[in-house]
Design a protein around this motif. Structure first.
Motif, short mmCIF file in Angstrom:
data_model
loop_
_atom_site.label_atom_id
_atom_site.label_comp_id
_atom_site.label_asym_id
_atom_site.label_seq_id
_atom_site.Cartn_x
_atom_site.Cartn_y
_atom_site.Cartn_z
N SER A 172 -8.29 -12.58 -0.22
CA SER A 172 -7.11 -13.43 -0.29
C SER A 172 -7.35 -14.84 -0.82
N ASN A 173 -8.56 -15.16 -1.24
CA ASN A 173 -8.85 -16.50 -1.74
C ASN A 173 -8.61 -16.55 -3.25
N VAL A 174 -7.58 -17.28 -3.69
CA VAL A 174 -7.27 -17.33 -5.13
C VAL A 174 -8.39 -18.00 -5.91
N ASN A 175 -9.23 -18.77 -5.23
CA ASN A 175 -10.36 -19.42 -5.89
C ASN A 175 -11.68 -18.69 -5.63
N GLY A 176 -11.60 -17.54 -4.98
CA GLY A 176 -12.79 -16.79 -4.64
C GLY A 176 -13.17 -15.78 -5.70
N LYS A 177 -14.28 -15.07 -5.45
CA LYS A 177 -14.79 -14.05 -6.37
C LYS A 177 -15.31 -12.87 -5.56
N PHE A 178 -15.05 -11.66 -6.06
CA PHE A 178 -15.65 -10.49 -5.42
C PHE A 178 -15.92 -9.40 -6.43
N VAL A 179 -16.90 -8.57 -6.10
CA VAL A 179 -17.27 -7.41 -6.91
C VAL A 179 -17.40 -6.21 -5.98
N VAL A 180 -16.78 -5.10 -6.37
CA VAL A 180 -17.00 -3.82 -5.71
C VAL A 180 -17.41 -2.83 -6.79
N GLN A 181 -18.59 -2.28 -6.68
CA GLN A 181 -19.06 -1.36 -7.71
C GLN A 181 -19.95 -0.28 -7.09
N ASN A 182 -19.98 0.87 -7.75
CA ASN A 182 -20.87 1.99 -7.38
C ASN A 182 -20.66 2.44 -5.94
N SER A 183 -19.43 2.33 -5.45
CA SER A 183 -19.15 2.57 -4.03
C SER A 183 -18.16 3.71 -3.84
N ILE A 184 -18.01 4.15 -2.60
CA ILE A 184 -17.07 5.21 -2.23
C ILE A 184 -16.18 4.68 -1.12
N VAL A 185 -14.86 4.85 -1.29
CA VAL A 185 -13.90 4.50 -0.25
C VAL A 185 -13.11 5.76 0.06
N ARG A 186 -13.15 6.21 1.31
CA ARG A 186 -12.52 7.48 1.66
C ARG A 186 -12.05 7.45 3.11
N ASN A 187 -11.07 8.31 3.38
CA ASN A 187 -10.59 8.52 4.74
C ASN A 187 -10.02 7.25 5.36
N PHE A 188 -9.03 6.66 4.65
CA PHE A 188 -8.31 5.50 5.17
C PHE A 188 -6.82 5.82 5.27
N GLN A 189 -6.17 5.18 6.25
CA GLN A 189 -4.80 5.53 6.59
C GLN A 189 -3.77 5.10 5.54
N GLU A 190 -4.03 3.98 4.84
CA GLU A 190 -3.04 3.53 3.86
C GLU A 190 -3.74 3.01 2.62
N ASP A 191 -3.48 1.76 2.19
CA ASP A 191 -4.14 1.23 1.00
C ASP A 191 -5.66 1.20 1.20
N ALA A 192 -6.38 1.47 0.10
CA ALA A 192 -7.81 1.23 0.13
C ALA A 192 -8.07 -0.27 -0.08
N PHE A 193 -7.59 -0.83 -1.20
CA PHE A 193 -7.75 -2.26 -1.47
C PHE A 193 -6.39 -2.92 -1.57
N TYR A 194 -6.25 -4.08 -0.92
CA TYR A 194 -5.04 -4.89 -1.00
C TYR A 194 -5.50 -6.30 -1.34
N ILE A 195 -5.27 -6.73 -2.58
CA ILE A 195 -5.91 -7.92 -3.11
C ILE A 195 -4.85 -8.98 -3.42
N GLU A 196 -4.99 -10.16 -2.80
CA GLU A 196 -4.02 -11.24 -2.96
C GLU A 196 -4.66 -12.52 -3.50
N GLY A 197 -5.79 -12.40 -4.17
CA GLY A 197 -6.39 -13.59 -4.74
C GLY A 197 -7.77 -13.33 -5.28
N GLY A 198 -8.18 -14.18 -6.23
CA GLY A 198 -9.55 -14.19 -6.68
C GLY A 198 -9.80 -13.51 -8.01
#
Length: 420
Positions: A172-198
């Motif tokens: 949620s940080n509009v001035n922040g930075k993130f990287v997600v790579q080479n990963s697995i996201v599974r078995n979640f109830q709703e959204d996997a990623f919810y991104i509001e900044g960066g």
């Protein structure tokens, strides 16, 4: 770091320990107290390679501090406490292909009954989080529903209301930075990623078995700039990508999404909305080389609040096993046609020729088989149909924690995987 060794590990966690032990013949077998640690509360510093950490309550990386998780670490969440992983500072999870990091639940809870998780919260990166990396990480069985007693609600994080289903990752940080790579996201109830900044790179990941009655795999809002590429997204409840400028944060959302494969999206949603890529509310988006197979709709816009007119869409490959599916990706006021699309009007036409995936699989199937192979066969019509004639945000790199992460170069094929 609030951390204590435990001499006795509850039977609930015993299976997780057994599955993570080192079986090298020449080494002494570690005792449980050497191999496992139980923790909750404030955490920072380094979680050491190969160890197992049992989490008995909410975790908080304090503002101004960082937590590094090394390769091969297993983090096991208590399914009674359903902890939230709150990041006020920075988080660096750097696994390897041979030794990924796993954030999970006890082995006995990884069942068909719990297929859509909800057994722990998610990684919630607050506006004070400047940097986050998930590289070779497996996130699974989370997405718990918040209550008035939830730490995220009390701290005003995410939607700050009880009754909300948490995503695997919120940033949620509009001035922040993130990287997600080479990963697995599974078995979640709703959204996997919810991104509001960066600024972000989301690349070379797999998303599957997410969204029980709602939810997208990757959901971007305003305040974001992102390269989203080479992801395999299987059977999200609604869309593989939901791209929006909602929230009116600065900068305007500008998402470049290319070479993704989205299969079986949208059919499990009880009401009709989207079912592949949804674009709305003045989002600026460029979409190239995306392969959409057996999904409920083609790229779909909100006609009452559409995308930014500068958006570019091209070289999308469509396949539908049923005539209903084929009919629903034909161009209309809602369904966005792109330049150089590879499409058909016939059920079963335009077979992408995946190496190993039964195209007759029901659209509402959410059970993923690791035996499936979504690479393209040598005679696939998706080969040599992609474009590389565009500029991505982070071709020159995004520097996080002293490491330069570069968004992958686009491919000449369409989809996330070419030939082997």
């Amino acid at each position: 770091m609030q951390l204590k060794n435990t001499l006795m590990v509850a039977a609930l966690f015993l299976a997780a320990f057994t599955s993570c032990k080192d079986d090298k013949d020449d080494e002494a077998t570690p005792t449980p107290e050497e191999e496992m640690q139980t923790l909750s509360g404030e955490v920072s510093g380094t979680w050491t390679s190969g160890k197992t950490y049992m989490v008995s309550g909410d975790l908080v990386v304090p503002a101004g501090k960082s937590l590094t998780i090394e390769e091969g670490v297993t983090v096991v969440m208590d399914t009674t406490a359903k902890p939230e992983f709150i990041v006020l500072g920075n988080l660096y999870c750097t696994g390897t292909a041979a030794s990924p990091i796993m954030i999970t639940v006890p082995e006995g809870a990884r069942t068909e009954k719990n297929k859509f998780g909800a057994l722990w919260g998610g990684i919630l990166a607050a506006p004070t989080c400047n940097e986050l990396v998930l590289d070779n990480v497996i996130l699974e069985y989370g997405g718990a529903t918040t209550t008035e007693a939830s730490a995220s609600v009390k701290q005003g994080l995410y939607k700050a209301e009880s009754g909300e289903r948490l995503p695997a990752l919120w940033f949620s940080n509009v001035n922040g930075k993130f990287v997600v790579q080479n990963s697995i996201v599974r078995n979640f109830q709703e959204d996997a990623f919810y991104i509001e900044g960066g600024q972000s790179i989301v690349a070379n990941n797999k998303f599957y078995t997410t969204g029980l009655t709602n939810g997208e795999a990757i959901n971007y809002k305003s305040g974001t700039q992102a390269d989203v590429a080479f992801n395999l997204i299987y059977s999200p409840n609604t869309n593989g990508l939901k791209l929006s400028n909602s929230g009116d944060r600065t900068p305007q959302a500008y998402i470049i999404a290319y070479n993704n494969t989205i299969v079986n999206a949208g059919w499990r949603r009880p009401d009709i909305k989207g079912g592949s890529i949804w674009i709305e509310k003045s989002v600026h988006t460029d979409l190239y080389n995306n392969l959409i197979a057996n999904s409920r709709f083609g790229i779909k816009r909100d006609t009452k609040n559409p995308e930014d007119s500068r958006s570019t869409i091209s070289n999308t490959f469509y396949y539908g096993y049923t005539q209903e599916g084929v009919d629903q990706f034909q161009s209309s006021t809602e369904i966005v046609a792109g330049a150089n699309d590879v499409t058909t009007t016939t059920a079963g036409g335009n077979d992408p020729k995946f190496v190993s995936y039964p195209l007759s699989t029901a659209g509402n199937n959410a059970t993923f088989s690791t035996s499936w192979d979504f690479h393209l066969s040598a005679d696939s019509p998706a080969l040599n149909k992609g474009t590389t004639d565009f500029t991505r945000h982070f071709a020159n790199g995004l520097v996080i924690h002293g490491v330069t992460y570069t968004s992958p170069a686009p491919a000449t094929y369409i989809g996330a995987m070419g030939t082997k």
